[in-house]
Design a protein around this motif. Structure first.
Motif, mmCIF file in Angstrom:
data_model
loop_
_atom_site.group_PDB
_atom_site.id
_atom_site.type_symbol
_atom_site.label_atom_id
_atom_site.label_comp_id
_atom_site.label_asym_id
_atom_site.label_seq_id
_atom_site.Cartn_x
_atom_site.Cartn_y
_atom_site.Cartn_z
ATOM 1 N N ARG A 253 52.326 -23.122 26.753
ATOM 2 C CA ARG A 253 52.891 -21.826 27.158
ATOM 3 C C ARG A 253 52.069 -20.661 26.609
ATOM 4 N NH1 ARG A 253 59.150 -22.090 25.559
ATOM 5 N NH2 ARG A 253 58.263 -22.993 23.664
ATOM 6 N N LYS A 254 51.103 -20.956 25.725
ATOM 7 C CA LYS A 254 50.361 -19.878 25.068
ATOM 8 C C LYS A 254 48.905 -19.774 25.516
ATOM 9 C CE LYS A 254 53.063 -19.849 20.764
ATOM 10 N NZ LYS A 254 52.969 -19.975 19.283
ATOM 11 N N TYR A 255 48.299 -20.914 25.910
ATOM 12 C CA TYR A 255 46.855 -20.902 26.162
ATOM 13 C C TYR A 255 46.521 -21.559 27.503
ATOM 14 C CZ TYR A 255 46.733 -19.950 21.153
ATOM 15 O OH TYR A 255 46.932 -19.413 19.911
ATOM 16 N N ARG A 256 45.384 -21.135 28.060
ATOM 17 C CA ARG A 256 44.834 -21.764 29.258
ATOM 18 C C ARG A 256 43.312 -21.825 29.121
ATOM 19 N NH1 ARG A 256 43.094 -17.716 32.994
ATOM 20 N NH2 ARG A 256 43.771 -15.601 32.419
ATOM 21 N N SER A 257 42.680 -22.675 29.931
ATOM 22 C CA SER A 257 41.230 -22.845 29.851
ATOM 23 C C SER A 257 40.495 -21.563 30.200
ATOM 24 C CB SER A 257 40.774 -23.963 30.803
ATOM 25 O OG SER A 257 41.238 -25.213 30.376
ATOM 26 N N LEU A 285 36.183 -29.983 22.394
ATOM 27 C CA LEU A 285 36.466 -28.541 22.286
ATOM 28 C C LEU A 285 36.489 -27.927 23.687
ATOM 29 C CD1 LEU A 285 34.003 -27.777 19.353
ATOM 30 C CD2 LEU A 285 36.474 -27.948 19.186
ATOM 31 N N GLU A 286 37.666 -27.483 24.107
ATOM 32 C CA GLU A 286 37.829 -26.814 25.399
ATOM 33 C C GLU A 286 38.050 -25.320 25.148
ATOM 34 O OE1 GLU A 286 38.409 -26.063 29.533
ATOM 35 O OE2 GLU A 286 37.489 -27.727 28.427
ATOM 36 N N PRO A 287 37.192 -24.441 25.713
ATOM 37 C CA PRO A 287 37.378 -22.995 25.505
ATOM 38 C C PRO A 287 38.690 -22.527 26.133
ATOM 39 C CG PRO A 287 35.729 -23.407 27.189
ATOM 40 C CD PRO A 287 36.044 -24.732 26.585
#
Length: 291
Positions: A253-257, A285-287
């Protein structure tokens, strides 16, 4: 009659990637040779048998450490022991799933008591979090880290098995320049991306270097921008670990690629001496950026 099989043929026969075969070899499960004309890895009959055992048992999700004991013992008793351990592990998982079911039923009971009046999401979420956080933990969840900008030397190779060819020369240079002990090592697939076994694809390897160091040919230099990354430690099934990371991230709910930056695989030197295990562990590690 002795028979050797090249890494491409083995990949196609068993549906295994060359990266997986190299990882298993680094864990000490078997040894490969080299074809004099092509330089490709080849496997003799003993290695072939070990790889087939490995492939079957990994499909059962048997840990590498236990598979190594099966190959070493070469006995029915050794194989039976690891399968019994797996059965017991499944029983434990079943008990844990039963616990999750009980927690879900507690939440449903709470919701049934709230069947009148307006939906209050804050109260419902508070109660749900209290129920689940009291007993549930996720052992393999990603973490958010903040990488600084980094100057790196990099080497890209396109081949049917490019990782060693990308990493080897760069590591040799770092060692000769006395940089190996301080460099952070990152790798990742490059275009053309992997498609199917036996087809060439790109892989890039890079290492952090001090500002004063001159980067020699054939290596290039660039600046990694740093920033927020979702990090997950990889199992030996690197592709499966990437899928797990991306699935978790899709539910965040906080981050996306953040597609504007490269995804990375950080190679972490471990404490195993050469010949007794994999010399590097992987952090995926996915930005990411905030939603």
């Amino acid at each position: 009659m002795n028979r050797s099989v090249a890494i491409q043929e083995m990949s196609e026969q068993l549906g295994l990637t060359s990266r997986t075969l190299r990882h298993w070899e680094a864990e000490g499960l078997f040894q490969s040779g080299r074809d004099d004309s092509s330089g490709w890895r080849v496997y003799d009959e003993h290695a072939l048998a070990s790889i087939r055992i490995m492939a079957v048992l990994r499909k059962m999700d048997i840990p590498i450490k236990e598979i190594k004991s099966v190959i070493s013992a070469n006995s029915v008793a050794g194989l039976s022991k690891v399968i019994v351990n797996k059965v017991n592990s499944i029983k434990k998982q079943r008990e844990e799933i039963g616990g999750v079911e009980r927690q879900l039923n507690r939440v449903l009971e709470y919701l049934e008591r709230q069947n009148e009046g307006k939906l209050d999401l804050d109260d419902i979420l508070t109660e749900t979090e209290a129920v689940f956080m009291s007993s549930l933990t996720e052992p393999h969840v990603f973490k958010i880290i903040d990488l600084p900008p980094m100057r790196v030397a990099f080497h890209i190779v396109v081949d049917v098995s490019p990782e060693d060819k990308a990493m080897g020369p760069l590591m040799d240079w770092l060692k000769s320049a006395n940089l190996l002990g301080t460099a952070r090592l990152f790798g990742g697939n490059m275009k053309p991306m992997p498609s199917s076994a036996g087809k060439p694809y790109g892989y890039g390897m890079c290492a952090t270097i001090p500002e004063a160091v001159v980067v020699p040919e054939p290596f290039k230099e660039m600046q990694l921008p740093g920033g927020l990354y979702a990090m997950l430690g990889s199992s030996d099934d690197i592709g499966g670990s990437w899928k797990s990371l991306m699935n978790q991230l899709s539910q965040s709910r906080k981050y996306r690629s953040d597609r504007g930056r490269l995804c990375l695989e950080e190679h972490i030197r471990n404490d195993h001496p050469e010949g007794s295990g994999n010399l590097y562990d992987l952090n995926l590690l996915e930005p990411v950026k905030a939603k």
